[in-house]
Design a protein around this motif. Structure first.
Motif, short mmCIF file in Angstrom:
data_model
loop_
_atom_site.label_atom_id
_atom_site.label_comp_id
_atom_site.label_asym_id
_atom_site.label_seq_id
_atom_site.Cartn_x
_atom_site.Cartn_y
_atom_site.Cartn_z
N GLY A 146 0.57 -0.99 0.01
CA GLY A 146 0.17 0.04 -0.23
C GLY A 146 0.06 1.14 -0.08
O GLY A 146 -0.13 2.37 0.21
N SER A 147 2.21 1.12 -0.03
CA SER A 147 3.25 2.28 0.01
C SER A 147 3.03 3.06 -1.31
O SER A 147 3.75 2.21 -2.56
N ARG A 148 2.96 4.07 -1.61
CA ARG A 148 2.84 4.47 -3.06
C ARG A 148 4.53 4.72 -3.58
O ARG A 148 4.39 4.90 -4.70
N GLU A 149 5.47 4.92 -2.78
CA GLU A 149 6.59 5.15 -2.80
C GLU A 149 7.19 3.69 -3.28
O GLU A 149 8.33 3.96 -3.61
N VAL A 150 6.88 2.61 -3.05
CA VAL A 150 7.39 1.39 -3.28
C VAL A 150 6.89 1.56 -4.30
O VAL A 150 7.94 0.98 -5.39
N TRP A 151 5.91 1.70 -5.26
CA TRP A 151 5.61 1.32 -6.41
C TRP A 151 6.40 1.98 -7.96
O TRP A 151 6.17 2.11 -8.93
N SER A 152 6.39 3.48 -6.90
CA SER A 152 7.44 4.16 -8.11
C SER A 152 8.62 4.48 -8.14
O SER A 152 9.52 4.69 -9.06
N TRP A 153 8.93 3.58 -6.84
CA TRP A 153 10.70 2.70 -6.95
C TRP A 153 10.11 1.95 -8.24
O TRP A 153 11.67 1.84 -9.14
N CYS A 154 9.54 1.36 -8.05
CA CYS A 154 9.62 0.04 -9.09
C CYS A 154 9.21 0.29 -10.81
O CYS A 154 10.41 0.22 -11.51
N ALA A 155 8.10 1.94 -11.09
CA ALA A 155 8.78 2.22 -12.22
C ALA A 155 9.82 2.96 -12.24
O ALA A 155 10.02 3.23 -13.77
N LEU A 156 9.72 3.78 -11.69
CA LEU A 156 11.15 4.88 -12.36
C LEU A 156 12.56 4.82 -11.93
O LEU A 156 13.39 5.02 -12.14
N ALA A 157 12.28 2.99 -10.79
CA ALA A 157 14.91 3.39 -10.65
C ALA A 157 14.81 1.31 -11.10
O ALA A 157 15.57 1.48 -11.86
#
Length: 259
Positions: free
Chosen positions: A107-118
């Motif tokens: 449920g962490s938005r920051e985890v998924w942002s890492w997945c897509a952007l890094a």
């Protein structure tokens, strides 16, 4: 599923700065190091091998549909709608085991942002390059402001929603998912209801003389109206199945052209 792990995170400000680098043939550099990112404070952190396995497995999957890792952002193979759907279905099956975590971490938005952007910026770019209007990139595919639209979060959560009926993903269209799993606060909030509806809907399609998109739209609207005064959590499995079949049958009856 493997033991839950804690994954790297990218905060919203940094994510927005990385999304600004996305263009038709460019994007943020991939970064597989874990030292450059924050983690939540509790739990076993994903290590280098976990991160590399996640990336390599998704890249291998994408390569089956035309992605060429050596080309980076300069991809010239459009997988077409069918290829994209098949790629998504494979990711749906892979990602829960490749990226094990509890619901709180997922449920962490920051985890998924890492997945897509890094972790997977080049694959994320390729997945959407030929979708929609060229030169315009939906930031929700990169920044997880909406899990139902994010490239990778939506597949992880769909696997949760369809846990008891995983094979239906091979037959559902993206427009079907839009009616079911993307209604995150209503139909999609109940994995049992989503799974039963998907199974019964797909079973009814071959014998119905109505267009499938019209059927699922009508039936889900009926379901939404009844959810206003029926608590599906209080129903047994057989009761949910009978309820869903009744709704679908009513929709077919009302939509039949020769009534």
């Amino acid at each position: 599923m493997n033991e839950p792990l804690i994954w790297p995170r990218i905060d919203r400000s940094r994510a927005e700065s990385l999304v600004s680098l996305v263009g038709d043939m460019e994007g943020p550099p991939k970064d597989l190091t874990t030292d450059n990112f924050a983690f939540s404070g509790i739990g076993q952190r994903a290590g280098k091998k976990d991160v590399e396995l996640l990336r390599s497995s998704v890249v291998d999957c994408a390569e089956r549909y035309g992605f060429k890792i050596r080309h980076g952002y300069d991809q010239d193979t459009d997988p077409c709608d069918a290829g994209r759907a098949q790629f998504d279905a494979e990711v749906f099956k892979l990602i829960p085991d490749l990226m094990p975590m509890n619901w709180s971490e997922a449920g962490s938005r920051e985890v998924w942002s890492w997945c897509a952007l890094a972790l997977l910026p080049d694959v994320t770019h390729w997945r959407w390059k030929w979708s929609g209007q060229r030169g315009r990139w939906n930031p929700e595919r990169w920044i997880a402001s909406d899990f139902t639209r994010h490239t990778w979060a939506r597949q992880w959560w769909r696997a949760v929603q369809l846990h008891s009926a995983p094979t239906v993903v091979d037959e559902l269209l993206e427009s079907d998912f839009n009616q079911l799993t993307e209604r995150a606060n209503t139909i999609g909030a109940s994995p049992r209801l989503v799974s039963v509806f998907a199974e019964q809907y797909l079973a009814m399609i071959p014998g119905a003389s109505v267009e499938r998109r019209a059927l699922i739209r009508d039936a889900t609207q009926r379901l939404l109206r009844e959810l206003a005064f029926i608590d599906d959590g209080s129903l047994g499995d057989n009761e949910i199945e009978r309820w869903v079949v009744a709704l679908l049958t009513e929709s077919v009856y009302e939509l039949e052209p020769m009534r």
